[in-house]
Design a protein around this motif. Structure first.
Motif, mmCIF file in Angstrom:
data_model
loop_
_atom_site.group_PDB
_atom_site.id
_atom_site.type_symbol
_atom_site.label_atom_id
_atom_site.label_comp_id
_atom_site.label_asym_id
_atom_site.label_seq_id
_atom_site.Cartn_x
_atom_site.Cartn_y
_atom_site.Cartn_z
ATOM 1 N N ILE A 34 -17.198 -67.945 -23.910
ATOM 2 C CA ILE A 34 -18.473 -68.643 -24.016
ATOM 3 C C ILE A 34 -19.342 -68.010 -25.100
ATOM 4 O O ILE A 34 -19.393 -66.776 -25.234
ATOM 5 C CB ILE A 34 -19.208 -68.637 -22.664
ATOM 6 N N SER A 39 -24.217 -68.041 -22.868
ATOM 7 C CA SER A 39 -23.823 -67.433 -21.591
ATOM 8 C C SER A 39 -24.981 -66.639 -20.980
ATOM 9 O O SER A 39 -25.176 -66.643 -19.756
ATOM 10 C CB SER A 39 -22.608 -66.521 -21.779
ATOM 11 N N GLU A 40 -25.770 -65.981 -21.816
ATOM 12 C CA GLU A 40 -26.912 -65.209 -21.316
ATOM 13 C C GLU A 40 -27.933 -66.129 -20.647
ATOM 14 O O GLU A 40 -28.496 -65.796 -19.598
ATOM 15 C CB GLU A 40 -27.556 -64.426 -22.450
ATOM 16 N N GLN A 43 -26.618 -67.376 -17.038
ATOM 17 C CA GLN A 43 -26.313 -66.454 -15.937
ATOM 18 C C GLN A 43 -27.234 -66.574 -14.721
ATOM 19 O O GLN A 43 -26.759 -66.439 -13.583
ATOM 20 C CB GLN A 43 -26.282 -65.020 -16.464
ATOM 21 N N PHE A 48 -20.234 -67.604 -11.847
ATOM 22 C CA PHE A 48 -19.060 -67.204 -12.619
ATOM 23 C C PHE A 48 -18.137 -66.417 -11.696
ATOM 24 O O PHE A 48 -18.537 -65.413 -11.115
ATOM 25 C CB PHE A 48 -19.456 -66.346 -13.823
ATOM 26 N N LEU A 52 -17.381 -62.405 -17.647
ATOM 27 C CA LEU A 52 -17.512 -63.292 -18.795
ATOM 28 C C LEU A 52 -16.855 -62.707 -20.032
ATOM 29 O O LEU A 52 -16.942 -61.511 -20.301
ATOM 30 C CB LEU A 52 -18.994 -63.543 -19.097
ATOM 31 N N THR A 54 -17.108 -63.439 -24.087
ATOM 32 C CA THR A 54 -18.020 -64.151 -24.978
ATOM 33 C C THR A 54 -17.598 -63.996 -26.438
ATOM 34 O O THR A 54 -16.781 -63.136 -26.787
ATOM 35 C CB THR A 54 -19.459 -63.636 -24.812
#
Length: 295
Positions: A34, A39-40, A43, A48, A52, A54
């Motif tokens: 991601i 993604s941050e 969250q 999830f 993760l 990334t």
């Protein structure tokens, strides 16, 4: 299989769709990489099930991603050109935006899209790019575009004069607010809104479309994409705008510009039941006429 997921951001109404996509990928045993800023932001809202993975730049994807999934509109998908570059990573666009000519897979087709990825039953269409050469090294490591290149006046300044040459031979001086050179893919974007024609993606051509031309006899022109276009710009203002897709640079009259076909292409993923004609009918509402029901 590993896929990368890119998005500029999200609205809260889309969070259930994003969760569904991630859950379906996990059920299909497809690993996701991601985009780090995306993604941050996710969250606090998304479950999830595993740590993760990334990516932040193009190099993070090389040899790791089989496909890149774009979540957003056409502008978001155009961003992905900067990440896939010449590495032949196909791009699948899921439309979280409005019109969605390029990101043509709807939110309601998440399950079908994941199954197509798992079973590899999707179709990857090659799309040509255009390449910009300049004497000042514009746009860094990504001097190419999927949709279009434009020269435009800056702010509310007076119209500009764009001297245009085809393979070194004078073509025309465009007195206008700007000029668009689009690929077939970009023919349904800015060029179309300025009166340019719809061009099928497999056509080997560029479209030259003036923006608000001062000469009313000036019309869009289609040329073969094995030709080279070059430009000289002048006007009352000292500065002008130059764009590749949604990326922008400020230039002056000393900058020399030339457009040619890029040496590599990118692939856009579509599902088996979709094609360009299907997109035209859905997005431009072709055939949606009450008189057709009388047949």
């Amino acid at each position: 299989m590993q896929i990368a997921i890119y998005s500029r951001g999200f609205v809260k109404e889309d969070l259930p769709i994003i969760q569904l996509l991630l859950d379906e990928l996990e059920r299909a045993e497809i690993n996701a990489i991601i985009y780090a800023p995306f993604s941050e932001s996710l969250q606090p809202y998304i479950r999830f099930s595993k740590p993760l993975v990334t990516f932040s730049c193009a190099e993070d994807l090389y040899g790791k991603a089989d496909i890149l999934v774009s979540l957003g509109g056409d502008g978001t998908l155009l961003d992905t050109v900067c990440y896939v570059r010449d590495k032949n990573i196909p791009v699948l666009g899921i439309n979280f935006g409005r019109l969605g000519f390029l990101a043509s897979i709807g939110k309601d087709a998440i399950n079908a899209a994941v199954q197509a990825l798992k079973q590899r039953t999707y179709v990857a269409d090659k799309r040509s790019l255009l390449h910009l050469d300049s004497n000042v090294g514009l746009f860094g490591e990504v001097p190419y575009a999927l949709n279009d290149f434009t020269i435009h006046k800056k702010d509310t300044s007076a119209m500009v004069k764009i001297h245009t040459y085809l393979n070194g031979e004078f073509l025309n001086t465009y007195w206008a607010d700007g000029l668009i050179v689009s690929t077939p893919t970009g023919s349904t974007g800015y060029s179309l809104s300025c009166g340019g024609p719809v061009v099928f993606p497999e056509a080997g051509s560029f479209v030259i479309t003036p923006v608000a031309p001062h000469n009313l006899n000036v019309r869009p022109v289609i040329i073969p994409d094995n030709h080279v276009l070059s430009f000289e710009v002048e006007g009352r203002s000292d500065q002008f705008l130059c764009t590749l897709d949604s990326r922008m640079e400020t230039i002056d009259s000393t900058v020399q510009l030339a457009i040619k076909k890029e040496e590599f292409s990118i692939s856009l993923v579509r599902l088996d039941d979709s094609n360009f004609l299907h997109t035209l009918r859905n997005k431009l509402l072709w055939g949606i006429d009450a008189r057709n029901a009388l047949k």
